[in-house]
Design an enzyme around this catalytic site. Sequence first.
Site, mmCIF file in Angstrom:
data_model
loop_
_atom_site.group_PDB
_atom_site.id
_atom_site.type_symbol
_atom_site.label_atom_id
_atom_site.label_comp_id
_atom_site.label_asym_id
_atom_site.label_seq_id
_atom_site.Cartn_x
_atom_site.Cartn_y
_atom_site.Cartn_z
ATOM 1 N N CYS A 160 -14.565 -3.494 -0.304
ATOM 2 C CA CYS A 160 -13.600 -3.516 -1.005
ATOM 3 C C CYS A 160 -12.690 -4.731 -0.731
ATOM 4 O O CYS A 160 -12.050 -5.555 -1.533
ATOM 5 C CB CYS A 160 -12.748 -2.267 -0.838
ATOM 6 S SG CYS A 160 -10.886 -2.134 -1.443
ATOM 7 N N SER A 179 2.324 -2.669 5.365
ATOM 8 C CA SER A 179 2.682 -3.758 4.315
ATOM 9 C C SER A 179 3.985 -3.755 4.026
ATOM 10 O O SER A 179 4.232 -4.921 3.580
ATOM 11 C CB SER A 179 1.891 -3.057 2.910
ATOM 12 O OG SER A 179 2.418 -1.919 2.442
ATOM 13 N N CYS A 184 -10.222 6.531 1.379
ATOM 14 C CA CYS A 184 -9.267 6.865 0.598
ATOM 15 C C CYS A 184 -9.564 7.881 -0.716
ATOM 16 O O CYS A 184 -8.673 8.595 -0.837
ATOM 17 C CB CYS A 184 -8.467 5.618 0.094
ATOM 18 S SG CYS A 184 -9.591 4.500 -1.043
ATOM 19 N N SER A 210 0.780 -1.324 -0.031
ATOM 20 C CA SER A 210 -0.094 -0.047 -0.053
ATOM 21 C C SER A 210 0.873 1.196 0.205
ATOM 22 O O SER A 210 0.228 2.369 -0.153
ATOM 23 C CB SER A 210 -0.862 -0.139 1.179
ATOM 24 O OG SER A 210 -0.013 -0.031 2.414
#
Length: 393
Positions: free
Chosen positions: A99, A15, A211, A10
Amino acid sequence: MIRRVVVAMSGGVDSAVTALLLKNKGFRIIGVFMKNWDIRDETEKCIVEKDYDDARWICDKLEIPSIQIDFVKEYWNEVFSDLLEKYQNGYTPNPDILCNKNIKFDKFFHLARNKFQADAIATGHYAKTSFGPYLENYKANTSKYFILNVRLLQAQDSNKDQTFFLSQIPQQTLRHCMFPLGNYLKNHVKLMATQAGLCQIVRKKESMGLCFVGKRDFQDFISEYIADKPGDYIDLDSGLLIGKHDGIHKWTIGQRCKIAGCLKPYYVFSKDHGSNTITVVRAGTTHSALYTNFLITEKIYWISEEPCELRQTNSVLNCNFRFQHRNPLIACRVYKMSSDRLFIRLAAPLRAITKGQYAVLYSGEECLGSSMISYAGPSYFALGQLYKLHSLP
């Protein structure tokens, strides 16, 4: 055994450390950045470009290959379009859960398995599975593996636990998922990143909220996609019309709204898509109408399997409930209705439960699954539904 792992990068510290831990374990890592949004923000910059630059820098630093994949079309069709439809109809959706269900743990998962021949995928989510953080007992060719349901468990860092957002993950995907951060606290993750020379990522501000909204006010953002439709504000207690609003899509239950000509603030009690009215209450945030301890859901999704308590007629499941990520868990009693819908009775009333949000259920450290809330309102209606099923215990 697992050899090749595709890590969802990300551009953030979680991550990055996920990839670092797996590489240090000896796995062959491929870092993949998902581009899910490409519309420019108010500064005429694509808000994902900086994240991709950071993800690529991390991969270079860790000496692993980096790839960008484009899911913009899929995200629009399977997440954002659903969000717009629900807002138009008076719901308050949760795009993060959708998502994860449709993009990260479906489209991305299958691409990783089919295109990159990955044995597993890994993400920076704070969660655990009953396989353990590294699936060390995984054997790709054992038939026993494929019939064993994997359970989703809460992370050690309760403040960062993200099982709420993972509560709709397909079981088949979960069997091939790795969550290396499940046994770490956030401050330990940052320390490991610092020690690995990823200081600029550690200093990066964590993304919060939706986001794709960026720095814009949500009401301004949503008006770019849903046309304003003026309607009436109605005072619940007096029944009087007290003002006008620009559209029910701009508001959610429990939200404070300033109404022209009213000296004291009001709070949204309900939204009626048919009449385009918003019913509001005064008396601050503690108005009794904003609280409920009964709700009804759509069809439930169980991550592993349906609890045995609900497999018998008139049976009840005692477990825990939350409808917002950081809310503390609260005890509840769950009754199964027709078509696997649920009736949930909470141990204490909660404020501003809204249709479109998700009821996420837990038993101990296990996240059992979730279902979208279709009704949360006055208790007299809910009680009538419950009496049709059972006598109140």
